[in-house]
Design a protein around this motif. Structure first.
Motif, PDB file in Angstrom:
ATOM      1  N   LEU A 353      22.076 -38.809 -13.909  1.00  0.00           N
ATOM      2  CA  LEU A 353      21.561 -40.116 -14.325  1.00  0.00           C
ATOM      3  C   LEU A 353      20.100 -40.029 -14.733  1.00  0.00           C
ATOM      4  O   LEU A 353      19.679 -40.634 -15.731  1.00  0.00           O
ATOM      5  CB  LEU A 353      21.737 -41.124 -13.194  1.00  0.00           C
ATOM      6  CG  LEU A 353      23.154 -41.647 -12.957  1.00  0.00           C
ATOM      7  CD1 LEU A 353      23.226 -42.434 -11.651  1.00  0.00           C
ATOM      8  CD2 LEU A 353      23.607 -42.526 -14.130  1.00  0.00           C
ATOM      9  N   ARG A 354      19.344 -39.277 -13.981  1.00  0.00           N
ATOM     10  CA  ARG A 354      17.903 -39.181 -14.257  1.00  0.00           C
ATOM     11  C   ARG A 354      17.613 -38.394 -15.542  1.00  0.00           C
ATOM     12  O   ARG A 354      16.823 -38.824 -16.380  1.00  0.00           O
ATOM     13  CB  ARG A 354      17.207 -38.495 -13.069  1.00  0.00           C
ATOM     14  CG  ARG A 354      15.677 -38.413 -13.214  1.00  0.00           C
ATOM     15  CD  ARG A 354      15.092 -37.513 -12.148  1.00  0.00           C
ATOM     16  NE  ARG A 354      15.494 -36.124 -12.356  1.00  0.00           N
ATOM     17  CZ  ARG A 354      15.890 -35.324 -11.372  1.00  0.00           C
ATOM     18  NH1 ARG A 354      15.982 -35.768 -10.122  1.00  0.00           N
ATOM     19  NH2 ARG A 354      16.229 -34.066 -11.643  1.00  0.00           N
ATOM     20  N   ASP A 355      18.278 -37.259 -15.690  1.00  0.00           N
ATOM     21  CA  ASP A 355      17.916 -36.343 -16.775  1.00  0.00           C
ATOM     22  C   ASP A 355      18.731 -36.537 -18.049  1.00  0.00           C
ATOM     23  O   ASP A 355      18.230 -36.272 -19.148  1.00  0.00           O
ATOM     24  CB  ASP A 355      18.073 -34.893 -16.303  1.00  0.00           C
ATOM     25  CG  ASP A 355      17.126 -34.536 -15.172  1.00  0.00           C
ATOM     26  OD1 ASP A 355      16.173 -35.308 -14.932  1.00  0.00           O
ATOM     27  OD2 ASP A 355      17.339 -33.485 -14.524  1.00  0.00           O
ATOM     28  N   GLU A 356      20.005 -36.961 -17.905  1.00  0.00           N
ATOM     29  CA  GLU A 356      20.882 -36.989 -19.077  1.00  0.00           C
ATOM     30  C   GLU A 356      21.562 -38.340 -19.318  1.00  0.00           C
ATOM     31  O   GLU A 356      22.315 -38.494 -20.285  1.00  0.00           O
ATOM     32  CB  GLU A 356      21.962 -35.905 -18.949  1.00  0.00           C
ATOM     33  CG  GLU A 356      21.425 -34.477 -19.003  1.00  0.00           C
ATOM     34  CD  GLU A 356      21.051 -34.044 -20.415  1.00  0.00           C
ATOM     35  OE1 GLU A 356      21.216 -34.859 -21.351  1.00  0.00           O
ATOM     36  OE2 GLU A 356      20.606 -32.902 -20.588  1.00  0.00           O
ATOM     37  N   LYS A 357      21.323 -39.300 -18.440  1.00  0.00           N
ATOM     38  CA  LYS A 357      21.913 -40.638 -18.604  1.00  0.00           C
ATOM     39  C   LYS A 357      23.438 -40.569 -18.750  1.00  0.00           C
ATOM     40  O   LYS A 357      24.034 -41.162 -19.643  1.00  0.00           O
ATOM     41  CB  LYS A 357      21.317 -41.349 -19.815  1.00  0.00           C
ATOM     42  CG  LYS A 357      19.814 -41.555 -19.750  1.00  0.00           C
ATOM     43  CD  LYS A 357      19.424 -42.497 -18.629  1.00  0.00           C
ATOM     44  CE  LYS A 357      17.923 -42.769 -18.641  1.00  0.00           C
ATOM     45  NZ  LYS A 357      17.511 -43.651 -17.521  1.00  0.00           N
ATOM     46  N   VAL A 358      24.081 -39.858 -17.839  1.00  0.00           N
ATOM     47  CA  VAL A 358      25.539 -39.776 -17.814  1.00  0.00           C
ATOM     48  C   VAL A 358      26.007 -40.022 -16.388  1.00  0.00           C
ATOM     49  O   VAL A 358      25.380 -39.559 -15.426  1.00  0.00           O
ATOM     50  CB  VAL A 358      26.042 -38.415 -18.354  1.00  0.00           C
ATOM     51  CG1 VAL A 358      25.546 -37.253 -17.491  1.00  0.00           C
ATOM     52  CG2 VAL A 358      27.564 -38.399 -18.473  1.00  0.00           C
ATOM     53  N   ALA A 359      27.105 -40.782 -16.240  1.00  0.00           N
ATOM     54  CA  ALA A 359      27.584 -41.187 -14.920  1.00  0.00           C
ATOM     55  C   ALA A 359      29.030 -40.756 -14.704  1.00  0.00           C
ATOM     56  O   ALA A 359      29.818 -40.672 -15.651  1.00  0.00           O
ATOM     57  CB  ALA A 359      27.465 -42.696 -14.742  1.00  0.00           C
ATOM     58  N   PHE A 360      29.380 -40.527 -13.445  1.00  0.00           N
ATOM     59  CA  PHE A 360      30.731 -40.203 -13.001  1.00  0.00           C
ATOM     60  C   PHE A 360      30.827 -40.615 -11.543  1.00  0.00           C
ATOM     61  O   PHE A 360      29.848 -41.115 -10.969  1.00  0.00           O
ATOM     62  CB  PHE A 360      31.021 -38.699 -13.168  1.00  0.00           C
ATOM     63  CG  PHE A 360      29.987 -37.811 -12.519  1.00  0.00           C
ATOM     64  CD1 PHE A 360      30.054 -37.509 -11.153  1.00  0.00           C
ATOM     65  CD2 PHE A 360      28.927 -37.302 -13.255  1.00  0.00           C
ATOM     66  CE1 PHE A 360      29.099 -36.713 -10.545  1.00  0.00           C
ATOM     67  CE2 PHE A 360      27.958 -36.515 -12.657  1.00  0.00           C
ATOM     68  CZ  PHE A 360      28.043 -36.221 -11.302  1.00  0.00           C
ATOM     69  N   VAL A 361      31.978 -40.416 -10.925  1.00  0.00           N
ATOM     70  CA  VAL A 361      32.138 -40.762  -9.506  1.00  0.00           C
ATOM     71  C   VAL A 361      32.176 -39.476  -8.680  1.00  0.00           C
ATOM     72  O   VAL A 361      33.045 -38.621  -8.904  1.00  0.00           O
ATOM     73  CB  VAL A 361      33.416 -41.570  -9.248  1.00  0.00           C
ATOM     74  CG1 VAL A 361      33.502 -41.954  -7.769  1.00  0.00           C
ATOM     75  CG2 VAL A 361      33.452 -42.822 -10.105  1.00  0.00           C
ATOM     76  N   PRO A 362      31.263 -39.294  -7.743  1.00  0.00           N
ATOM     77  CA  PRO A 362      31.330 -38.121  -6.853  1.00  0.00           C
ATOM     78  C   PRO A 362      32.632 -38.122  -6.064  1.00  0.00           C
ATOM     79  O   PRO A 362      33.103 -39.164  -5.603  1.00  0.00           O
ATOM     80  CB  PRO A 362      30.122 -38.307  -5.931  1.00  0.00           C
ATOM     81  CG  PRO A 362      29.195 -39.213  -6.679  1.00  0.00           C
ATOM     82  CD  PRO A 362      30.087 -40.129  -7.471  1.00  0.00           C
TER      83      PRO A 362
END
Length: 404
Positions: A353-362
């Motif tokens: 989220l911080r570096d690449e602005k991409v999200a998923f569910v751990p």
């Protein structure tokens, strides 16, 4: 006064859904999200729902659609579902169907119906996070469901009794499961049934994704296998939970349960105590739209989602470093990724989220014991193909740098 000091002890087992929190990211235009297990709103049959709502609110129907109704559900919708279940190999009548406010309500009611504190629920490892949340309120013990039956019924029974209860049910999603995307084979379904017979417990079959098959041959539902063997639905221990959320609309909150009459009768009492009945207007609209081309609509969904699944699998092959594995689902909405041992999906999410602005569910959120820290879930139904290409490239960079 501390108001939370009055809360029941079971509240200590209830946790905020990581997925619901991540869905807030969808409002941030610079984040590519693979987090939510949600349909593409561009594929909703909006025009058909406009027409259906107009019919339901017409002068001849508004007294029905806006009024209190029966707890069992809108009769034409229950009849349509019974006919659908018959097509799936479960011949039944409307009396075997209960309409719920989404299949999530069905899971909550089934937990309430079967679980006493200390009882054991057999679940996948990992399993659907919403099921864990629904069942947790009733203070069960979770144990690992092994579809191949490698653990004996005697062993499972003894461990459940040592914990102060008994095995009450096996919960599973046999088709394109959330979160893994895995489908159980015919043999595995038969072994789940055989184990339930040996344990004398219920099987809860969560079929939320059953209509979203993109390749391979259909496999009969577990309830269909049991009914073919026993010949009488009222003698079956399998409870089938269906939903229109992944096909027609999640926002209308229409799910259903198909089961033996004694189960339906008892769940009707829970429904009466819970919310009296599911919104009649919504039921009437879904009944109208389902009757007007459900198969054609799901075929359209499958064509779109198959293309996105294929795009994601191809992008993963291009961008993921050695040591990263993922599932190849035949349908549904999810790809399950396993990272090298020692990596943590939650830490990776913060970096992504911080570096690449991409999200998923751990992945740890899907385990009753918070295991599987080196796993994560990717959704391919919501992002478009361009977002999939870019998002997986970003995620590949994050993982590659973390392994460096």
């Amino acid at each position: 006064m501390k108001i939370d000091s009055f809360f029941a002890t079971r509240n200590s087992r209830m946790k905020a859904s990581e997925i619901r929190e991540l869905l807030k990211l969808l409002d941030q235009p610079d984040v590519i999200s693979f987090a939510g297990g949600i349909p593409d709103p561009a594929l909703f049959p909006a025009e058909k729902f406009r027409d259906a709502m107009a019919v339901a609110l017409s002068d001849g129907q508004h007294a029905l659609s806006l009024q209190y109704s029966t707890s069992e559900g809108y009769p034409p919708l229950r009849q349509w579902i019974a006919e659908r279940m018959t097509q799936l190999g479960v011949p039944c009548g409307a009396d075997n169907i209960l309409i719920t406010s989404g299949s999530q309500q069905a899971l909550d009611y089934l937990g309430k119906l079967f679980l006493s504190p200390g009882d054991t629920a057999l679940v996948g490892w990992p399993t659907y996070l919403g099921a864990l949340g629904a069942f947790n309120a009733y203070e069960p013990r979770f144990d690992r469901l092994d579809p191949m039956g490698n653990r004996s019924a005697d062993e499972l029974r003894a461990e459940a009794e040592a914990a102060g209860g008994r095995v009450k049910f096996s919960y599973l999603s046999p088709d394109f499961a959330n979160p893994t995307g895995i489908t159980l084979s015919l043999e595995e379904r038969q072994k789940v049934l055989a184990q339930a017979e040996a344990l004398d417990c219920v099987v809860i079959e969560d079929a939320a994704y059953q209509s979203l098959r993109y390749e391979g041959e259909d496999i009969p539902p577990i309830l269909a296998l049991e009914l073919a063997e026993k010949g009488d639905l009222d003698q079956c221990r399998t409870i089938y939970c269906g939903s229109f959320s992944k096909t027609l609309s999640p926002g209308l909150r229409i799910g259903w349960v198909c089961a033996a009459r004694p189960v339906i009768d008892q769940m009707v009492l829970l429904k009466q105590a819970g919310d009296l009945h599911t919104a009649t207007l919504n039921q009437m609209a879904v009944a109208h739209v389902a009757a007007d081309g459900f198969e054609e609509h799901t075929q359209r969904l499958c064509a779109h989602y198959k293309a996105r699944r294929d795009r994601m699998l191809a992008a993963l092959t291009r961008h993921m470093p050695d040591g990263v594995d993922w599932t190849h689902p035949e349908g549904g909405m999810f790809v399950w990724m396993t990272l090298p041992a020692g990596m943590d999906g939650a830490d990776l999410l913060a970096t992504a989220l911080r570096d690449e602005k991409v999200a998923f569910v751990p992945g740890g959120a899907f385990y009753p014991d918070d295991d599987g820290r080196n796993t994560l879930r990717l959704n391919f139904s919501s992002p478009d193909q361009v977002q999939i290409d870019e998002g997986i490239a970003r995620l590949g960079r994050v993982i590659t740098e973390a392994l460096a």
